[in-house]
Enzyme design. Structure first.
Site, PDB file in Angstrom:
ATOM      1  N   HIS A   1      45.198  20.452  28.329  1.00 46.56           N
ATOM      2  CA  HIS A   1      44.019  20.268  27.466  1.00 46.56           C
ATOM      3  C   HIS A   1      42.769  19.922  28.275  1.00 46.56           C
ATOM      4  O   HIS A   1      41.667  20.301  27.897  1.00 46.56           O
ATOM      5  CB  HIS A   1      44.295  19.177  26.424  1.00 46.56           C
ATOM      6  CG  HIS A   1      44.739  17.877  27.029  1.00 46.56           C
ATOM      7  ND1 HIS A   1      45.976  17.725  27.646  1.00 46.56           N
ATOM      8  CD2 HIS A   1      44.118  16.672  27.158  1.00 46.56           C
ATOM      9  CE1 HIS A   1      46.095  16.491  28.099  1.00 46.56           C
ATOM     10  NE2 HIS A   1      44.974  15.829  27.819  1.00 46.56           N
TER      11      HIS A   1
ATOM     12  N   HIS B   1      42.105  30.521  55.722  1.00 47.46           N
ATOM     13  CA  HIS B   1      42.906  29.736  56.672  1.00 47.46           C
ATOM     14  C   HIS B   1      44.293  29.367  56.148  1.00 47.46           C
ATOM     15  O   HIS B   1      45.216  29.192  56.944  1.00 47.46           O
ATOM     16  CB  HIS B   1      42.163  28.441  57.040  1.00 47.46           C
ATOM     17  CG  HIS B   1      40.952  28.695  57.874  1.00 47.46           C
ATOM     18  ND1 HIS B   1      40.214  27.679  58.442  1.00 47.46           N
ATOM     19  CD2 HIS B   1      40.336  29.848  58.239  1.00 47.46           C
ATOM     20  CE1 HIS B   1      39.195  28.192  59.134  1.00 47.46           C
ATOM     21  NE2 HIS B   1      39.239  29.511  59.018  1.00 47.46           N
TER      22      HIS B   1
END
Ligand code: RB5
Length: 151
Positions: free
Chosen positions: A14, A103
């Site tokens: 939510h 990366h």
């Protein structure tokens, strides 16, 4: 004309619901197909119930990349990272998002739905979906992530 039919799975609790709905709309508008793992309202729920199914699907290779959200982004990221082939990154800006693809080869982007500007979040999602892993020295590093230290 079909432009980009990559399927993007998205899940939230939510706390991330409103941003999920915004991103679902933006992704669809941009030509992506979205697979919505819920939640489907602002009613209070437990984030693992929605994040686990998406993370399991990424772990099984059903989708290359996914988006998860909760209020802070932390609970969602912690849940997703329980899976050995998931690298979920909690990001707050575009540069971090680009870096975690380049990366870390992150395959799930975790967003803090209660704290992010929605337009910034959309820029981050676009960056996540269009930035490639650099490989090279980063490959041997991410390959070491699952190797737990035992003394
Ligand atoms: C829900 O209130 C909130 O705790 C959740 O969305 C998330 O922030 C947890 O890490």
């Amino acid at each position: 004309m079909e432009q980009n039919r990559q399927t993007i799975p998205i899940a939230s609790d939510h706390g991330g619901f409103e941003l999920k709905e915004f991103l679902r709309h933006k992704l669809t508008e941009a030509g992506y197909h979205v697979e919505d793992f819920g939640t489907y309202s602002t009613e209070s729920v437990d984030y693992p119930d929605f994040i686990h199914p998406l993370a399991a699907a990424i772990n099984q290779g059903r989708f290359p990349l996914g988006i998860i959200l909760c209020g802070s982004g932390n609970g969602a990221q912690m849940t997703a990272n329980k899976y050995p082939h998931v690298r979920a990154a909690l990001c707050w800006d575009v540069e971090q998002t680009a870096l975690t693809r380049m990366h870390n080869d992150a395959n799930i982007l975790s967003l803090p739905g209660r704290f992010l500007n929605f337009d910034l979040a959309w820029k981050m999602v676009q960056t996540f979906l269009t930035t490639s892993f650099e490989g090279g020295r980063h490959l041997k590093r991410i390959e070491k992530i699952p190797h737990l230290f035992t003394s």
